[in-house]
Design an enzyme around this catalytic site. Sequence first.
Site, short mmCIF file in Angstrom:
data_model
loop_
_atom_site.label_atom_id
_atom_site.label_comp_id
_atom_site.label_asym_id
_atom_site.label_seq_id
_atom_site.Cartn_x
_atom_site.Cartn_y
_atom_site.Cartn_z
N GLY A 147 86.18 1.43 24.45
CA GLY A 147 87.53 0.48 23.73
C GLY A 147 87.26 -1.20 23.33
N SER A 149 86.06 -2.79 19.90
CA SER A 149 86.60 -3.34 18.67
C SER A 149 87.68 -3.18 18.60
CB SER A 149 85.51 -2.76 17.68
OG SER A 149 84.52 -3.22 18.12
N SER A 181 83.40 5.40 19.31
CA SER A 181 82.75 6.43 18.45
C SER A 181 83.18 7.66 19.53
CB SER A 181 81.71 6.32 19.30
OG SER A 181 81.06 5.68 18.23
N GLU A 264 73.15 -0.18 26.64
CA GLU A 264 73.80 0.55 25.34
C GLU A 264 72.28 0.66 24.43
OE1 GLU A 264 76.69 1.16 21.47
OE2 GLU A 264 76.83 -0.40 22.87
N THR A 404 76.79 -6.93 15.58
CA THR A 404 75.89 -6.93 13.93
C THR A 404 74.54 -7.28 14.48
OG1 THR A 404 76.67 -9.16 13.88
CG2 THR A 404 77.80 -6.78 13.26
N GLU A 406 73.47 -10.22 12.77
CA GLU A 406 73.93 -11.62 13.44
C GLU A 406 73.88 -11.59 15.11
OE1 GLU A 406 75.07 -10.51 9.21
OE2 GLU A 406 75.16 -10.22 11.16
#
Length: 422
Positions: A147, A149, A181, A264, A404, A406
């Site tokens: 948990g 985002s 997810s 991850e 991301t 970036e």
Amino acid sequence: MNWEDTPEEAAFREEVRTFVRDRFPSGYRPDPDAEQSLEPEDVRGYNWPVDRVSDDPQRREGARRWASVLAERGWIAPHWPVEYGGAGLTAMQEFILQEEMMRARVPTVNGIGAFLIGPTILAHGSDEQRAEHLPRIARGEVTWAQGFSEPGAGSDLASLRTRAVRDGDEYVVDGQKVWTSLGQYADWLFVLVRTDPDARKHRGITFLLIDAASSGVTIRPIEDIRGAAPFCEIFFDGVRVPVANRVGEENQGWYVAMAALGFERAGIGATIKYEQALAELIGCLSDDPQQASSSLGREGSPLPRGDVSLGREDVSLRREIARRYTEIRVLYNLARYTASREEPGYEASVNQLFGAELHQRLARTGAKTFGEAARLWQRDGSPMNADFTHMRMDSVAATFLGGTTEIQRNVIATRGLGLPRE
């Protein structure tokens, strides 16, 4: 670097192959119509966290039996100490185990629990947290979801607004998470919350473990462009969480989270999936019936080829496929190098960035190969069971799942190359 197996590693690789061949439950078959959950260690047709609670008794029993078989060897969490249910394997043995399971197209078990939160608790948790949570993860009894985002805090995760207020021996949590997810199948959640709203945004965050069955937790699945629901949104309304469930110090959760994300980004799963997909594409294009049938499902049935004669004669496409092959080998070496590090650093971000962008390039190559047929979504009667059509949809999210592009470039620039942040 020379990545050839040592004699000991070669023997272990053969042990894994024999184990999978002899012990994988025969009734646990892939579901050809199931979409993947988008996690790197997914194998097409399997989704272990979903399968373990399936309405199909044979599928449910197969998933649970496979977890039990792996747990006997400590191979759900192979790198963990034996005292917590692991096998005490070296990082390279764990890499070989995951590689061979992916090559055999059998699912890993408890991926988020075993590969993400488990190592985080080992590194930063208390003795009580290790004793409570790790053995159950290692036995495949409990599943986890991340948990992090929020609707207004994705790439800029440190802007999160979910709050936790200390009330004696508990925190009271209020807020929302999104794009979690497989959260609707999780027993437990690991969550970032803001505990000091006046601190600099990276310094007022705390890392909590939350029972998904807690009063005040509401979970709603989110459907994606494929019609699947691999993630969800989670609402916290006055959820009371024991202070004992805090990992690390209060207001220091950002640093714990960064360690978790490093774990991850360090996997091998995506590399093998891309390798297998490209091999099937080459087989489909081949004039050699033997090669065209070389990539088979677990039932041994050749993949339908469809009309791909135009793609077979396209010289530019051949060159593009050769580039994809080279890039997959590069990704494999990046994954091996990352696995060779005791604790993943910026190298894991290199692996994540390269793999995510390769996912999209490979999907575009498949779409180019099949031309108009790449628009076909239904699997029956489509070239290669429409695998590359589905991959193209999967790949849309590749460059922001797990951080991301970036963010990954910033990590590589600042931590890897030592460049200034400004």
